[in-house]
Design a protein around this motif. Structure first.
Motif, PDB file in Angstrom:
ATOM      1  N   VAL A 102      27.028  12.184  32.079  1.00  0.00           N
ATOM      2  CA  VAL A 102      26.678  10.780  32.312  1.00  0.00           C
ATOM      3  C   VAL A 102      26.508  10.547  33.814  1.00  0.00           C
ATOM      4  CG1 VAL A 102      27.725   9.834  30.231  1.00  0.00           C
ATOM      5  CG2 VAL A 102      29.144  10.156  32.256  1.00  0.00           C
ATOM      6  N   TYR A 103      25.456   9.840  34.160  1.00  0.00           N
ATOM      7  CA  TYR A 103      25.177   9.482  35.552  1.00  0.00           C
ATOM      8  C   TYR A 103      25.596   8.037  35.792  1.00  0.00           C
ATOM      9  CZ  TYR A 103      22.138  13.598  36.265  1.00  0.00           C
ATOM     10  OH  TYR A 103      21.653  14.880  36.396  1.00  0.00           O
ATOM     11  N   CYS A 104      26.195   7.793  36.948  1.00  0.00           N
ATOM     12  CA  CYS A 104      26.482   6.406  37.308  1.00  0.00           C
ATOM     13  C   CYS A 104      25.204   5.748  37.812  1.00  0.00           C
ATOM     14  CB  CYS A 104      27.575   6.343  38.377  1.00  0.00           C
ATOM     15  SG  CYS A 104      27.044   6.789  40.045  1.00  0.00           S
ATOM     16  N   GLU A 105      25.243   4.442  37.954  1.00  0.00           N
ATOM     17  CA  GLU A 105      24.114   3.735  38.536  1.00  0.00           C
ATOM     18  C   GLU A 105      23.934   4.168  39.984  1.00  0.00           C
ATOM     19  OE1 GLU A 105      24.794  -0.458  39.025  1.00  0.00           O
ATOM     20  OE2 GLU A 105      26.936  -0.183  39.346  1.00  0.00           O
ATOM     21  N   GLU A 106      22.715   4.030  40.496  1.00  0.00           N
ATOM     22  CA  GLU A 106      22.470   4.363  41.901  1.00  0.00           C
ATOM     23  C   GLU A 106      23.327   3.481  42.805  1.00  0.00           C
ATOM     24  OE1 GLU A 106      18.849   4.294  45.199  1.00  0.00           O
ATOM     25  OE2 GLU A 106      18.776   3.017  43.416  1.00  0.00           O
ATOM     26  N   LEU A 107      24.041   4.130  43.727  1.00  0.00           N
ATOM     27  CA  LEU A 107      24.880   3.416  44.691  1.00  0.00           C
ATOM     28  C   LEU A 107      24.407   3.765  46.096  1.00  0.00           C
ATOM     29  CD1 LEU A 107      28.221   3.971  42.816  1.00  0.00           C
ATOM     30  CD2 LEU A 107      27.090   1.776  43.170  1.00  0.00           C
ATOM     31  N   ILE A 108      24.190   2.739  46.915  1.00  0.00           N
ATOM     32  CA  ILE A 108      23.573   2.923  48.216  1.00  0.00           C
ATOM     33  C   ILE A 108      24.582   3.496  49.214  1.00  0.00           C
ATOM     34  CG2 ILE A 108      22.289   1.798  50.064  1.00  0.00           C
ATOM     35  CD1 ILE A 108      20.898   1.884  47.294  1.00  0.00           C
ATOM     36  N   ASP A 109      24.145   4.487  49.975  1.00  0.00           N
ATOM     37  CA  ASP A 109      25.057   5.200  50.881  1.00  0.00           C
ATOM     38  C   ASP A 109      25.683   4.286  51.925  1.00  0.00           C
ATOM     39  OD1 ASP A 109      22.748   4.795  52.359  1.00  0.00           O
ATOM     40  OD2 ASP A 109      22.583   6.863  53.079  1.00  0.00           O
ATOM     41  N   ILE A 110      24.923   3.339  52.456  1.00  0.00           N
ATOM     42  CA  ILE A 110      25.464   2.463  53.503  1.00  0.00           C
ATOM     43  C   ILE A 110      26.669   1.687  52.980  1.00  0.00           C
ATOM     44  CG2 ILE A 110      24.969   0.473  54.971  1.00  0.00           C
ATOM     45  CD1 ILE A 110      22.099   1.442  55.167  1.00  0.00           C
ATOM     46  N   LYS A 111      26.570   1.193  51.753  1.00  0.00           N
ATOM     47  CA  LYS A 111      27.673   0.441  51.172  1.00  0.00           C
ATOM     48  C   LYS A 111      28.845   1.356  50.817  1.00  0.00           C
ATOM     49  CE  LYS A 111      24.701  -3.189  49.267  1.00  0.00           C
ATOM     50  NZ  LYS A 111      24.251  -3.880  48.029  1.00  0.00           N
ATOM     51  N   MET A 112      28.531   2.509  50.250  1.00  0.00           N
ATOM     52  CA  MET A 112      29.608   3.424  49.846  1.00  0.00           C
ATOM     53  C   MET A 112      30.350   3.989  51.052  1.00  0.00           C
ATOM     54  SD  MET A 112      30.159   3.673  46.624  1.00  0.00           S
ATOM     55  CE  MET A 112      31.218   5.114  46.762  1.00  0.00           C
ATOM     56  N   ALA A 113      29.661   4.187  52.155  1.00  0.00           N
ATOM     57  CA  ALA A 113      30.299   4.763  53.335  1.00  0.00           C
ATOM     58  C   ALA A 113      31.393   3.862  53.888  1.00  0.00           C
ATOM     59  CB  ALA A 113      29.258   5.041  54.414  1.00  0.00           C
ATOM     60  N   GLN A 114      31.345   2.587  53.560  1.00  0.00           N
ATOM     61  CA  GLN A 114      32.355   1.641  54.033  1.00  0.00           C
ATOM     62  C   GLN A 114      33.557   1.542  53.087  1.00  0.00           C
ATOM     63  OE1 GLN A 114      30.544  -2.200  55.267  1.00  0.00           O
ATOM     64  NE2 GLN A 114      28.581  -1.201  54.913  1.00  0.00           N
ATOM     65  N   CYS A 115      33.472   2.209  51.938  1.00  0.00           N
ATOM     66  CA  CYS A 115      34.508   2.066  50.923  1.00  0.00           C
ATOM     67  C   CYS A 115      35.736   2.905  51.234  1.00  0.00           C
ATOM     68  CB  CYS A 115      33.967   2.477  49.549  1.00  0.00           C
ATOM     69  SG  CYS A 115      32.765   1.333  48.853  1.00  0.00           S
ATOM     70  N   ARG A 116      36.843   2.473  50.661  1.00  0.00           N
ATOM     71  CA  ARG A 116      38.070   3.268  50.700  1.00  0.00           C
ATOM     72  C   ARG A 116      38.409   3.683  49.268  1.00  0.00           C
ATOM     73  NH1 ARG A 116      39.695  -2.055  50.670  1.00  0.00           N
ATOM     74  NH2 ARG A 116      41.489  -2.588  49.374  1.00  0.00           N
ATOM     75  N   ARG A 117      38.982   4.850  49.142  1.00  0.00           N
ATOM     76  CA  ARG A 117      39.370   5.359  47.829  1.00  0.00           C
ATOM     77  C   ARG A 117      40.743   4.817  47.470  1.00  0.00           C
ATOM     78  NH1 ARG A 117      42.437   9.408  45.596  1.00  0.00           N
ATOM     79  NH2 ARG A 117      41.568  10.502  43.785  1.00  0.00           N
ATOM     80  N   VAL A 118      40.847   4.204  46.291  1.00  0.00           N
ATOM     81  CA  VAL A 118      42.091   3.587  45.852  1.00  0.00           C
ATOM     82  C   VAL A 118      42.449   4.104  44.461  1.00  0.00           C
ATOM     83  CG1 VAL A 118      43.260   1.421  45.280  1.00  0.00           C
ATOM     84  CG2 VAL A 118      41.646   1.497  47.192  1.00  0.00           C
ATOM     85  N   GLU A 119      43.652   4.618  44.306  1.00  0.00           N
ATOM     86  CA  GLU A 119      44.122   5.007  42.973  1.00  0.00           C
ATOM     87  C   GLU A 119      44.730   3.780  42.311  1.00  0.00           C
ATOM     88  OE1 GLU A 119      46.540   8.484  42.876  1.00  0.00           O
ATOM     89  OE2 GLU A 119      45.204   9.633  44.180  1.00  0.00           O
ATOM     90  N   ASN A 120      44.055   3.288  41.299  1.00  0.00           N
ATOM     91  CA  ASN A 120      44.469   2.071  40.597  1.00  0.00           C
ATOM     92  C   ASN A 120      45.452   2.469  39.493  1.00  0.00           C
ATOM     93  OD1 ASN A 120      44.623  -0.228  38.912  1.00  0.00           O
ATOM     94  ND2 ASN A 120      42.585  -0.900  39.553  1.00  0.00           N
TER      95      ASN A 120
ATOM     96  N   PHE B 242      36.553   2.891  44.281  1.00  0.00           N
ATOM     97  CA  PHE B 242      36.018   2.940  45.634  1.00  0.00           C
ATOM     98  C   PHE B 242      35.681   1.510  46.016  1.00  0.00           C
ATOM     99  CE2 PHE B 242      35.757   7.145  43.976  1.00  0.00           C
ATOM    100  CZ  PHE B 242      36.093   7.950  45.061  1.00  0.00           C
ATOM    101  N   VAL B 243      36.461   0.979  46.939  1.00  0.00           N
ATOM    102  CA  VAL B 243      36.512  -0.456  47.188  1.00  0.00           C
ATOM    103  C   VAL B 243      35.892  -0.786  48.536  1.00  0.00           C
ATOM    104  CG1 VAL B 243      38.015  -2.471  47.290  1.00  0.00           C
ATOM    105  CG2 VAL B 243      38.631  -0.520  45.831  1.00  0.00           C
ATOM    106  N   ALA B 244      34.955  -1.742  48.536  1.00  0.00           N
ATOM    107  CA  ALA B 244      34.267  -2.163  49.747  1.00  0.00           C
ATOM    108  C   ALA B 244      35.177  -3.040  50.599  1.00  0.00           C
ATOM    109  CB  ALA B 244      32.991  -2.919  49.375  1.00  0.00           C
ATOM    110  N   PRO B 245      34.822  -3.271  51.859  1.00  0.00           N
ATOM    111  CA  PRO B 245      35.642  -4.125  52.720  1.00  0.00           C
ATOM    112  C   PRO B 245      35.854  -5.535  52.174  1.00  0.00           C
ATOM    113  CG  PRO B 245      34.102  -2.858  54.044  1.00  0.00           C
ATOM    114  CD  PRO B 245      33.735  -2.620  52.617  1.00  0.00           C
ATOM    115  N   ASP B 246      34.908  -6.037  51.377  1.00  0.00           N
ATOM    116  CA  ASP B 246      35.078  -7.368  50.780  1.00  0.00           C
ATOM    117  C   ASP B 246      35.835  -7.305  49.456  1.00  0.00           C
ATOM    118  OD1 ASP B 246      33.203  -6.233  49.119  1.00  0.00           O
ATOM    119  OD2 ASP B 246      31.692  -7.788  49.378  1.00  0.00           O
ATOM    120  N   ASP B 247      36.419  -6.119  49.160  1.00  0.00           N
ATOM    121  CA  ASP B 247      37.253  -5.886  47.975  1.00  0.00           C
ATOM    122  C   ASP B 247      36.476  -5.787  46.665  1.00  0.00           C
ATOM    123  OD1 ASP B 247      39.996  -5.720  49.035  1.00  0.00           O
ATOM    124  OD2 ASP B 247      39.558  -7.743  49.720  1.00  0.00           O
TER     125      ASP B 247
END
Length: 475
Positions: free
Chosen positions: A36-54, A62-67
């Motif tokens: 299964v492929y995820c939807e296309e995610l833009i690198d600029i947005k993903m590069a700002q994310c932090r990895r969070v174990e929920n 993978f959470v953006a600065p705006d949460d």
């Protein structure tokens, strides 16, 4: 170490914007999809994310600065999910790939989407006119990550140019190439060019994944093999056919659409999928029935509870919410909190905890304990700054004491609870005793005094506190 994902002789859920989120991916796997492929995610947005174990949802977010959660995955799909990114920059592509590579089975670069949101900035199908950049991106990824790298392209107007590009892509070391058998300016209403896909499959040694057969060729599971043969490809990926009814992957035949939608919604509830994304996917399944009574209820729904009501799943919704709340409570047990890791983010000390009202004596709160302690230490009273998150209107507060800041990394349902949670973090990080720890006198809390000698516990519920907030019994 897990074996590397193979792209030979597979049937895959194709990457689809707004559709390929976690509930749809898990549903496709349940019904028989191999990958299964995820939807296309833009690198600029993903590069700002932090990895969070929920820990509550048992996911990796993978959470953006705006949460906002940009990408959510879980153990169930880890060995079969492909992360597709939109990129036009080799270095940024590698940074994003390294961010997610431990949680996915492969990395894919989108070189086929003709939509503006993908082509702007030179991404998606715009890359087809820049083979040097294609090669640079793929070589950087292949040499820089431990998981397989693939790409998805569209065919070029010239068959010769298409084959030249495919051979050049193969030399970068990719594990597979997905080929959407339409030109850049063609849309789903145009027939798929199986002859081009077959020519690519004969020209390269890596697996070729045929895409674009949902309009004419793939209606049921039995059509998948026919499309594979017609395209001369090793594998097949399905987009719209799977979006309309994911049970197209079932070798035993499709299930009634209503049953499929219920199973989708159960996954959406279990993994706290955003209600508007769930609504979009359900409406895509309804297709021409979107104006039916059920369709209108789905369209009118504003949250997961209302979506559940549309499908008579209120009981499932309540059970799911109760299970998640129980898990939250378990994670906030005293035993867990005693060993809880304190993190320092800049000048802010954080802990992942929530305010549990039942843990405190009647009419007493962490804010009151912190205020009393500050007065006894002859410090300025604590100050609170609270922000609200747009997508779910949750709150997070930061308390400042002696020029040091404290906050909970978890968000609360109200401003009051957020402030109380930040006070708890401050109390526990500084080792300040709280009355619910080691209570005596038959479980009754000790009477605590304010600076002027009054019993804190005897203050009226609506009395104005020294920090300017009006406390109530429900805080």
């Amino acid at each position: 170490m897990a074996s590397r994902l193979s792209f030979a002789n597979i049937t895959a859920l194709a990457p689809m914007v707004r559709v390929g989120t976690l509930p749809m991916r898990l549903l496709a796997l349940d019904y028989g999809a191999d990958v299964v492929y995820c939807e296309e995610l833009i690198d600029i947005k993903m590069a700002q994310c932090r990895r969070v174990e929920n820990e509550v949802l048992q996911t990796v977010d993978f959470v953006a600065p705006d949460d906002r959660v940009m990408f959510r995955t879980c153990e169930k799909e880890k060995q079969r999910v492909v992360f597709q990114m939109g990129t036009a920059d080799p270095d940024r592509a590698l940074a994003v790939a390294r961010l997610v590579e431990k949680d996915v089975a492969a990395i894919d670069v989108n070189m086929g989407c003709p939509k503006e949101y993908s082509t702007k900035g030179g991404m998606g199908a715009a890359l087809l006119s820049d083979p040097d950049k294609i090669e640079a991106i793929l070589r950087k990824l292949v040499s820089g990550v431990s998981v397989p790298v693939t790409c998805k392209i569209r065919i070029l107007p010239s068959l010769e140019d298409t084959l030249t590009l495919a051979r050049r892509i193969e030399k970068t070391g990719v594990a597979a190439v997905a080929v959407h058998g339409r030109f850049k300016d063609e849309r789903p209403r145009h027939p798929v060019h199986c002859d081009y896909i077959g020519a690519v499959a004969r020209a390269v040694a890596v697996p070729v994944i045929a895409n674009g057969g949902s309009l004419d060729l793939v209606k049921t599971h039995g059509d998948i093999q026919a499309f594979r043969v017609a395209a001369g490809a090793s594998s097949v990926m399905l987009a719209r056919a799977a979006m309309w009814n994911p049970s197209v992957f079932r070798s035993a035949g499709p299930l009634p659409l209503h049953d499929v939608m219920i199973q989708y919604l159960k996954y959406a509830l279990r993994y706290d999928n955003h209600a508007f994304n769930s609504k979009y996917c359900l409406c895509q399944m309804l297709r021409d029935k979107v104006e039916s009574a059920l369709g209108k209820r789905v369209q009118a729904a504003q949250n997961n509870q209302e979506l559940s009501e549309a499908f008579d799943l209120v009981g499932v919704f309540e059970e799911t919410q109760a299970a998640l709340e129980a898990r939250r409570d378990a994670l906030q047990s005293p035993e867990r909190l005693r060993d809880h890791v304190i993190a320092v983010d800049g000048d802010v000390t954080t802990m992942a905890l929530k305010f549990q009202r039942r843990e405190y004596p009647p009419q007493l709160t962490p804010k009151m304990f912190l205020l009393e302690w500050s007065r006894r230490q002859k410090l300025e009273q604590p100050t609170y700054q609270t922000v609200q998150r747009a997508q779910d209107r949750a709150f997070q507060s930061t308390v400042t004491v002696e020029n040091r800041k404290y906050r909970s990394s978890l968000w609360e349902k109200s401003k009051k609870f957020a402030e109380q949670a930040s006070a708890v973090v401050c109390l526990r990080a500084r080792g300040i005793p709280e009355s619910h720890v080691g209570q005596e006198n038959g479980g009754r809390p000790h009477k605590r005094k304010t600076e002027d000698g009054r019993d804190v516990g005897q203050e009226k519920r609506t009395k104005q506190t020294g920090d300017g907030e009006r406390e109530t019994g429900g805080s």
